[in-house]
Every structure is written in C-alpha cells, then in structure tokens.
Motif scaffolding. Structure first.
Motif, PDB file in Angstrom:
ATOM      1  N   ASP A  39       0.834  -1.191   0.000  1.00 54.36           N
ATOM      2  CA  ASP A  39       0.000   0.000   0.000  1.00 54.36           C
ATOM      3  C   ASP A  39       0.876   1.251   0.000  1.00 54.36           C
ATOM      4  OD1 ASP A  39       1.072   0.000   2.537  1.00 54.36           O
ATOM      5  OD2 ASP A  39      -0.799  -0.487   3.559  1.00 54.36           O
ATOM      6  N   GLU A  40       0.257   2.388   0.329  1.00 53.30           N
ATOM      7  CA  GLU A  40       1.004   3.652   0.326  1.00 53.30           C
ATOM      8  C   GLU A  40       2.196   3.613   1.274  1.00 53.30           C
ATOM      9  OE1 GLU A  40      -2.265   3.415   0.579  1.00 53.30           O
ATOM     10  OE2 GLU A  40      -3.190   4.704  -0.958  1.00 53.30           O
ATOM     11  N   ALA A  41       2.019   2.975   2.431  1.00 61.26           N
ATOM     12  CA  ALA A  41       3.120   2.881   3.395  1.00 61.26           C
ATOM     13  C   ALA A  41       4.276   2.062   2.816  1.00 61.26           C
ATOM     14  CB  ALA A  41       2.631   2.267   4.704  1.00 61.26           C
ATOM     15  N   THR A  42       3.959   1.025   2.055  1.00 63.70           N
ATOM     16  CA  THR A  42       4.989   0.216   1.396  1.00 63.70           C
ATOM     17  C   THR A  42       5.841   1.081   0.480  1.00 63.70           C
ATOM     18  OG1 THR A  42       3.488  -1.695   1.406  1.00 63.70           O
ATOM     19  CG2 THR A  42       5.392  -1.808  -0.069  1.00 63.70           C
ATOM     20  N   VAL A  43       5.176   1.915  -0.324  1.00 62.87           N
ATOM     21  CA  VAL A  43       5.894   2.768  -1.273  1.00 62.87           C
ATOM     22  C   VAL A  43       6.771   3.769  -0.535  1.00 62.87           C
ATOM     23  CG1 VAL A  43       5.678   4.340  -3.220  1.00 62.87           C
ATOM     24  CG2 VAL A  43       3.995   2.531  -2.907  1.00 62.87           C
ATOM     25  N   LEU A  44       6.230   4.365   0.525  1.00 58.99           N
ATOM     26  CA  LEU A  44       6.991   5.380   1.259  1.00 58.99           C
ATOM     27  C   LEU A  44       8.264   4.783   1.864  1.00 58.99           C
ATOM     28  CD1 LEU A  44       7.341   8.211   2.375  1.00 58.99           C
ATOM     29  CD2 LEU A  44       5.857   7.557   4.307  1.00 58.99           C
ATOM     30  N   VAL A  45       8.147   3.619   2.485  1.00 60.25           N
ATOM     31  CA  VAL A  45       9.319   2.992   3.101  1.00 60.25           C
ATOM     32  C   VAL A  45      10.313   2.549   2.022  1.00 60.25           C
ATOM     33  CG1 VAL A  45      10.124   1.087   4.553  1.00 60.25           C
ATOM     34  CG2 VAL A  45       8.021   2.297   5.138  1.00 60.25           C
ATOM     35  N   LEU A  46       9.809   2.026   0.904  1.00 62.42           N
ATOM     36  CA  LEU A  46      10.687   1.624  -0.194  1.00 62.42           C
ATOM     37  C   LEU A  46      11.403   2.845  -0.776  1.00 62.42           C
ATOM     38  CD1 LEU A  46      11.646  -0.726  -1.990  1.00 62.42           C
ATOM     39  CD2 LEU A  46       9.667  -0.278  -3.476  1.00 62.42           C
ATOM     40  N   TYR A  47      10.676   3.941  -0.931  1.00 65.00           N
ATOM     41  CA  TYR A  47      11.262   5.190  -1.443  1.00 65.00           C
ATOM     42  C   TYR A  47      12.391   5.664  -0.527  1.00 65.00           C
ATOM     43  CZ  TYR A  47      11.409  10.297  -2.212  1.00 65.00           C
ATOM     44  OH  TYR A  47      11.811  11.586  -2.438  1.00 65.00           O
ATOM     45  N   LEU A  48      12.148   5.660   0.772  1.00 62.00           N
ATOM     46  CA  LEU A  48      13.164   6.122   1.719  1.00 62.00           C
ATOM     47  C   LEU A  48      14.376   5.193   1.731  1.00 62.00           C
ATOM     48  CD1 LEU A  48      10.802   7.204   4.632  1.00 62.00           C
ATOM     49  CD2 LEU A  48      12.036   8.699   3.046  1.00 62.00           C
ATOM     50  N   ALA A  49      14.126   3.889   1.659  1.00 57.10           N
ATOM     51  CA  ALA A  49      15.239   2.934   1.663  1.00 57.10           C
ATOM     52  C   ALA A  49      16.095   3.077   0.406  1.00 57.10           C
ATOM     53  CB  ALA A  49      14.706   1.505   1.783  1.00 57.10           C
ATOM     54  N   MET A  50      15.454   3.200  -0.748  1.00 56.16           N
ATOM     55  CA  MET A  50      16.212   3.326  -2.000  1.00 56.16           C
ATOM     56  C   MET A  50      16.933   4.671  -2.086  1.00 56.16           C
ATOM     57  SD  MET A  50      16.040   0.455  -3.540  1.00 56.16           S
ATOM     58  CE  MET A  50      16.801   0.984  -5.068  1.00 56.16           C
ATOM     59  N   THR A  51      16.315   5.719  -1.554  1.00 61.73           N
ATOM     60  CA  THR A  51      16.991   7.021  -1.524  1.00 61.73           C
ATOM     61  C   THR A  51      18.266   6.938  -0.695  1.00 61.73           C
ATOM     62  OG1 THR A  51      14.907   8.225  -1.806  1.00 61.73           O
ATOM     63  CG2 THR A  51      16.750   9.458  -0.878  1.00 61.73           C
ATOM     64  N   GLY A  52      18.180   6.275   0.457  1.00 62.98           N
ATOM     65  CA  GLY A  52      19.359   6.110   1.301  1.00 62.98           C
ATOM     66  C   GLY A  52      20.433   5.277   0.626  1.00 62.98           C
ATOM     67  N   LEU A  53      20.031   4.220  -0.048  1.00 60.82           N
ATOM     68  CA  LEU A  53      20.991   3.374  -0.748  1.00 60.82           C
ATOM     69  C   LEU A  53      21.688   4.156  -1.862  1.00 60.82           C
ATOM     70  CD1 LEU A  53      22.333   0.666  -1.411  1.00 60.82           C
ATOM     71  CD2 LEU A  53      20.287   0.062  -2.736  1.00 60.82           C
ATOM     72  N   LEU A  54      20.914   4.919  -2.624  1.00 60.01           N
ATOM     73  CA  LEU A  54      21.509   5.703  -3.714  1.00 60.01           C
ATOM     74  C   LEU A  54      22.437   6.784  -3.163  1.00 60.01           C
ATOM     75  CD1 LEU A  54      18.469   6.059  -6.137  1.00 60.01           C
ATOM     76  CD2 LEU A  54      20.519   4.660  -6.461  1.00 60.01           C
ATOM     77  N   LEU A  55      22.069   7.384  -2.046  1.00 64.13           N
ATOM     78  CA  LEU A  55      22.943   8.385  -1.429  1.00 64.13           C
ATOM     79  C   LEU A  55      24.309   7.778  -1.103  1.00 64.13           C
ATOM     80  CD1 LEU A  55      23.504  11.138  -0.092  1.00 64.13           C
ATOM     81  CD2 LEU A  55      22.477  10.215   1.994  1.00 64.13           C
ATOM     82  N   GLU A  56      24.308   6.618  -0.467  1.00 66.18           N
ATOM     83  CA  GLU A  56      25.567   5.963  -0.116  1.00 66.18           C
ATOM     84  C   GLU A  56      26.362   5.581  -1.362  1.00 66.18           C
ATOM     85  OE1 GLU A  56      26.894   5.535   2.868  1.00 66.18           O
ATOM     86  OE2 GLU A  56      25.184   6.426   3.883  1.00 66.18           O
ATOM     87  N   HIS A  57      25.676   4.991  -2.326  1.00 68.31           N
ATOM     88  CA  HIS A  57      26.372   4.431  -3.483  1.00 68.31           C
ATOM     89  C   HIS A  57      26.911   5.519  -4.415  1.00 68.31           C
ATOM     90  CE1 HIS A  57      27.686   1.321  -6.102  1.00 68.31           C
ATOM     91  NE2 HIS A  57      26.761   1.476  -7.019  1.00 68.31           N
ATOM     92  N   LEU A  58      26.159   6.614  -4.561  1.00 69.07           N
ATOM     93  CA  LEU A  58      26.569   7.651  -5.498  1.00 69.07           C
ATOM     94  C   LEU A  58      27.565   8.632  -4.895  1.00 69.07           C
ATOM     95  CD1 LEU A  58      23.128   8.380  -7.182  1.00 69.07           C
ATOM     96  CD2 LEU A  58      25.066   7.194  -8.198  1.00 69.07           C
TER      97      LEU A  58
END
Length: 198
Positions: free
Chosen positions: A146-165
């Motif tokens: 649901d919407e909460a799934t997307v929000l948590v996935l968005y935050l997790a992927m943003t954090g991963l991209l921040l570290e990796h980039l």
C-alpha cells in the motif's frame, strides 16, 4: 527578448553539472554560463533570479531522470509481483549510475532547500510530485503493498543511492544488487492481503 527553449535546456543541463560538481553554493549564473560554454550574462537572461534557476533546475532534473516511456511500458507489462518490483528497483540503480550527476544534483537540491527557506516549498513540491507519482504507479498499478509500502521503499532506496553515489568505494556493485534484493524482500509483501469483508 525571445528565448530559445534548447538554450534553456542546455543551461539547465549545465546547472546540473555545476551543482553536482561544486555543490549548491557553487551554483551561480557565471558558473552555469561557463559550464554551458555560453557568453557571460546568458543564464541571467533566462532566469530572473537564482531562486528561479533552482526551482526550474529541480523540475528539469526529475524530467531528465524520467525513464524511457517505451522501456517503462515494456517493464510494466510484466505481472505486478514483488519480483517485478525488485527488477524495477535494480533498474532504478542502473539509471542512477548512468546519470550520476543528476542524482547528485537531487541530493544537493535537498540541502539547498534545507538552507534556503524561500526555496523549500518549491523544491519540496517537486519531490512530493515524484513521490506521489511513484505511489500511484505502485498502488494503482496493482503491485503488492500500500502507500506505506511505497513510502518505506522510497526512503530505503533514496538512502541506498545516497551511499552508493556519494561514496562509490563503500559498496560494490554486487553488494548493491544484494541490498536491493534484501530491501524489496523486507518491505514489499509477496501479495496484498484481501480486505477483510465487513
């Protein structure tokens, strides 16, 4: 004065490279002109203020990072499962690596909004629109969660991209792929439970 849309795009692309390479404090009209190979004063003819430049830059970066619609349609034609979501997140990482400057620009725009209260609403609006679009694609598209799934996935992927980039030596490519798999498995359910009947 009639302004050339192609020149405007070139200036905004140059602004992406400036802010990614020198940070938001290095984003000046002069720096954009030099990066674009344009005569001095060109950027100030296209943007009435630095705030306008930053606002348009945020919209431009999201447009530049938008995936190819044909490839998106192909990927979205697959069953809406957690495995498909995993492949979409892997694709997100691939696209981030192929346009690192634009993603780093997004991180810098976040910092710019945090430091400049005048710009915060405009920059936040662009990020909110992106999150709203991702939420709609996931929920209305029939992916599990649901919407909460997307929000948590968005935050997790943003954090991963921040570290990796920003610290490419911290995580290797293979490890990043494994992390994507773990993130999606931990956040996205196998299927969305049916609503309990009243």
């Amino acid at each position: 004065m009639v302004r050339n849309p192609e020149r405007r795009r070139q200036l905004l692309d140059a602004a992406v490279d400036v802010i990614a390479g020198h940070g938001s404090r290095g984003l000046t009209f002069g720096a954009v002109d030099r990066e674009a190979g344009a005569p001095a004063g060109t950027a100030s003819n296209y943007f009435a203020s630095r705030d306008q430049l930053v606002d348009e830059l945020a919209a431009h970066v999201f447009g530049r990072l938008a995936p190819d619609p044909v490839e998106t349609a192909k990927r979205m034609s697959r069953p809406r499962t957690r495995d498909t979501e995993r492949e979409l997140m892997r694709w997100l990482v691939e696209r981030a690596m192929s346009d690192r400057a634009a993603h780093v620009a997004l991180f810098e725009l976040r910092l710019e909004a945090a430091r400049n209260p005048r710009l915060a609403p405009a920059v936040t609006r662009h990020f909110a629109g992106n999150l709203e679009s991702a939420t709609s694609d996931h929920v209305d598209g029939g992916f599990p969660g649901d919407e909460a799934t997307v929000l948590v996935l968005y935050l997790a992927m943003t954090g991963l991209l921040l570290e990796h980039l920003t610290m490419p030596g911290l995580l290797g490519e293979e490890q990043v792929q494994r992390i994507v798999d773990h993130v999606v498995t931990a956040i996205v359910p196998e299927s969305t439970p049916p609503h309990a009947s009243a």
